[in-house]
Write a protein that holds these residues in place. Structure first.
Motif, PDB file in Angstrom:
ATOM      1  N   UNK A 136      40.509 130.469  76.889  1.00 28.83           N
ATOM      2  CA  UNK A 136      39.502 129.466  77.279  1.00 28.83           C
ATOM      3  C   UNK A 136      38.620 129.017  76.101  1.00 28.83           C
ATOM      4  N   UNK A 137      38.247 129.956  75.231  1.00 22.73           N
ATOM      5  CA  UNK A 137      37.438 129.572  74.073  1.00 22.73           C
ATOM      6  C   UNK A 137      38.262 128.727  73.098  1.00 22.73           C
ATOM      7  N   UNK A 138      39.542 129.088  72.921  1.00 19.80           N
ATOM      8  CA  UNK A 138      40.416 128.261  72.088  1.00 19.80           C
ATOM      9  C   UNK A 138      40.495 126.850  72.657  1.00 19.80           C
ATOM     10  N   UNK A 139      40.613 126.735  73.970  1.00 15.31           N
ATOM     11  CA  UNK A 139      40.683 125.408  74.594  1.00 15.31           C
ATOM     12  C   UNK A 139      39.419 124.605  74.297  1.00 15.31           C
ATOM     13  N   UNK A 140      38.254 125.254  74.349  1.00 19.30           N
ATOM     14  CA  UNK A 140      37.004 124.550  74.016  1.00 19.30           C
ATOM     15  C   UNK A 140      37.007 124.081  72.564  1.00 19.30           C
ATOM     16  N   UNK A 184      46.173 116.187  58.769  1.00 15.19           N
ATOM     17  CA  UNK A 184      47.497 116.771  58.585  1.00 15.19           C
ATOM     18  C   UNK A 184      47.463 118.290  58.581  1.00 15.19           C
ATOM     19  N   UNK A 185      46.378 118.849  58.066  1.00 14.45           N
ATOM     20  CA  UNK A 185      46.228 120.300  58.072  1.00 14.45           C
ATOM     21  C   UNK A 185      45.968 120.810  59.492  1.00 14.45           C
ATOM     22  N   UNK A 186      45.124 120.118  60.243  1.00 15.80           N
ATOM     23  CA  UNK A 186      44.815 120.534  61.618  1.00 15.80           C
ATOM     24  C   UNK A 186      46.090 120.521  62.471  1.00 15.80           C
ATOM     25  N   UNK A 187      46.884 119.474  62.342  1.00 18.48           N
ATOM     26  CA  UNK A 187      48.154 119.414  63.082  1.00 18.48           C
ATOM     27  C   UNK A 187      49.080 120.533  62.609  1.00 18.48           C
ATOM     28  N   UNK A 188      49.097 120.789  61.312  1.00 24.65           N
ATOM     29  CA  UNK A 188      49.912 121.870  60.770  1.00 24.65           C
ATOM     30  C   UNK A 188      49.500 123.220  61.356  1.00 24.65           C
ATOM     31  N   UNK A 189      48.199 123.467  61.436  1.00 22.33           N
ATOM     32  CA  UNK A 189      47.718 124.747  61.964  1.00 22.33           C
ATOM     33  C   UNK A 189      48.156 124.913  63.420  1.00 22.33           C
ATOM     34  N   UNK A 242      38.801 128.810  63.141  1.00 19.38           N
ATOM     35  CA  UNK A 242      39.266 127.843  62.145  1.00 19.38           C
ATOM     36  C   UNK A 242      39.139 126.420  62.676  1.00 19.38           C
ATOM     37  N   UNK A 243      39.536 126.195  63.937  1.00 22.05           N
ATOM     38  CA  UNK A 243      39.396 124.853  64.506  1.00 22.05           C
ATOM     39  C   UNK A 243      37.933 124.444  64.619  1.00 22.05           C
ATOM     40  N   UNK A 244      37.062 125.400  64.897  1.00 21.77           N
ATOM     41  CA  UNK A 244      35.624 125.099  64.954  1.00 21.77           C
ATOM     42  C   UNK A 244      35.129 124.658  63.581  1.00 21.77           C
ATOM     43  N   UNK A 245      35.521 125.378  62.544  1.00 25.61           N
ATOM     44  CA  UNK A 245      35.103 125.011  61.187  1.00 25.61           C
ATOM     45  C   UNK A 245      35.664 123.647  60.786  1.00 25.61           C
TER      46      UNK A 245
END
Length: 194
Positions: free
Chosen positions: A11-15, A48-53, A125-128
């Motif tokens: 759930x936190x990842x989804x947020x 491109x990095x976000x999609x890669x992650x 990482x997505x938050x940052x």
């Protein structure tokens, strides 16, 4: 089953992915060349990095090797970032829907961790990177402070200032005022210059 093993990080990842998705969707074509706080990344490269992650996270969840995915995906048309993010996110959610994966050891290039720890690390990482995109496009007011606080707490425990330098994803801590908002403190802790 202990309380710790019962914790579900999805759930936190989804947020965090909701927040990142909003930042991706808000990027205009005229902002793709904007500099970001990430060394060597403009907005296009950071997308491109976000999609890669996301692709790496799906790959390791399915038992593959994250090193098979480049650090930056660069074959996406300028108007295709939202659909690329959405598709990659959907694959992550499909792979990680398996509850058994949360306690399974997952091999990353830098560690072997239980799946739930992998998801927590990537949540932060997505938050940052949401902050990086918001900073580059001047949309800082749209960020969830709770996600920022959790990321700052996690990075403070696992990314020690004495373990980093000028090379790598985290530079030396940048001083900021004590009363700075949580995302400014997070960015500074990660070595970005807010």
């Amino acid at each position: 089953m202990t309380t710790e093993s019962a914790h579900d990080p999805r759930p936190l990842l989804a947020r965090a992915l909701d927040q990142a998705g909003k930042q991706v969707a808000a990027v205009g074509p005229d902002e793709l060349g904007n500099r970001t706080p990430c060394a060597d990344y403009d907005v296009r490269a950071l997308l491109g990095h976000v999609v890669s992650v996301l692709r790496k996270l799906a790959r390791v969840g399915a038992g593959g090797d994250a090193r098979d995915v480049p650090d930056v995906i660069d074959d996406i048309a300028d108007d295709g970032w939202v659909s690329a993010f959405t598709r990659a996110r959907g694959e992550v959610e499909r792979v990680w829907a398996d509850d058994g994966l949360l306690d399974r050891t997952v091999e990353l290039p830098w560690a072997a961790l239980p799946g739930r720890d992998v998801l927590e690390a990537y949540t932060h990482e997505f938050t940052a990177h949401s902050w990086d995109l918001a900073h580059a496009t001047r949309r800082l007011a749209e960020l969830d402070p709770d996600l920022g606080a959790q990321a700052l707490d996690a990075f403070s425990k696992f990314v020690r200032p004495e373990e980093r330098g000028e090379q790598g994803p985290f530079g030396p801590v940048v001083p900021v005022p004590d009363d700075a908002d949580v995302y400014t403190r997070l960015a500074a802790y990660l070595g970005r210059r807010p």
